[in-house]
Structures are given as structure tokens and as C-alpha cells.
Design a protein around this motif. Structure first.
Motif, PDB file in Angstrom:
ATOM      1  N   ALA A  77      42.833  43.900  38.158  1.00  0.00           N
ATOM      2  CA  ALA A  77      42.749  44.607  39.441  1.00  0.00           C
ATOM      3  C   ALA A  77      41.727  43.909  40.338  1.00  0.00           C
ATOM      4  CB  ALA A  77      42.339  46.051  39.217  1.00  0.00           C
ATOM      5  N   ALA A 108      54.292  46.497  39.732  1.00  0.00           N
ATOM      6  CA  ALA A 108      52.931  45.974  39.703  1.00  0.00           C
ATOM      7  C   ALA A 108      52.979  44.476  39.426  1.00  0.00           C
ATOM      8  CB  ALA A 108      52.109  46.665  38.622  1.00  0.00           C
ATOM      9  N   ASP A 155      53.831  52.499  43.975  1.00  0.00           N
ATOM     10  CA  ASP A 155      53.224  51.827  42.811  1.00  0.00           C
ATOM     11  C   ASP A 155      54.148  51.816  41.597  1.00  0.00           C
ATOM     12  OD1 ASP A 155      50.925  51.158  44.200  1.00  0.00           O
ATOM     13  OD2 ASP A 155      49.907  53.010  43.651  1.00  0.00           O
TER      14      ASP A 155
END
Length: 61
Positions: free
Chosen positions: A47, A42, A39
Motif C-alpha cells: 500500500a 486491486a 475496490d
């Protein structure tokens, strides 16, 4: 004839190699992949909701 300047490796800024493009080595390629898995990168945007990730027909109904 003009010579185009190639971009450097995005990880260490050394010259790229054709074998590992756009990286200079397997080490930098693997570091980039690990950053994606951890992660470190991004994609911008909201989301996703878990219910939006289930394809129609896969939810057992």
C-alpha cells in the motif's frame, strides 16, 4: 485465411461488440467500472503511504 476467435466479454462471457470492446454492452462496461470504484480490483504490491502520494511542491511548502 484464418479466423481469429475473439475473447468473450470479461463480465458475462457473451460475445464482445466493437462498440463496447472489450465488453458486450454498456451494462457490462459500467459494472466493471463500478467494481474498480468499489475496490473490487486491486493492483498487487504494498500500500502507498499518504506522504508518497503528494507530488513535490503540492504540500504547501
Amino acid at each position: 485465411m484464418t479466423t481469429a476467435k475473439t475473447k468473450p466479454c470479461p463480465i458475462c462471457k457473451k460475445p464482445r461488440t466493437e462498440e463496447f470492446a472489450p465488453f458486450c454492452s454498456s451494462r457490462c462496461r459500467d459494472l466493471d467500472l463500478a467494481k474498480w470504484f468499489g475496490d473490487g480490483y486491486a493492483v498487487p504490491g504494498p500500500a502507498a503511504r499518504p506522504e508518497d502520494l503528494v507530488a513535490p511542491g503540492e504540500d504547501g511548502e
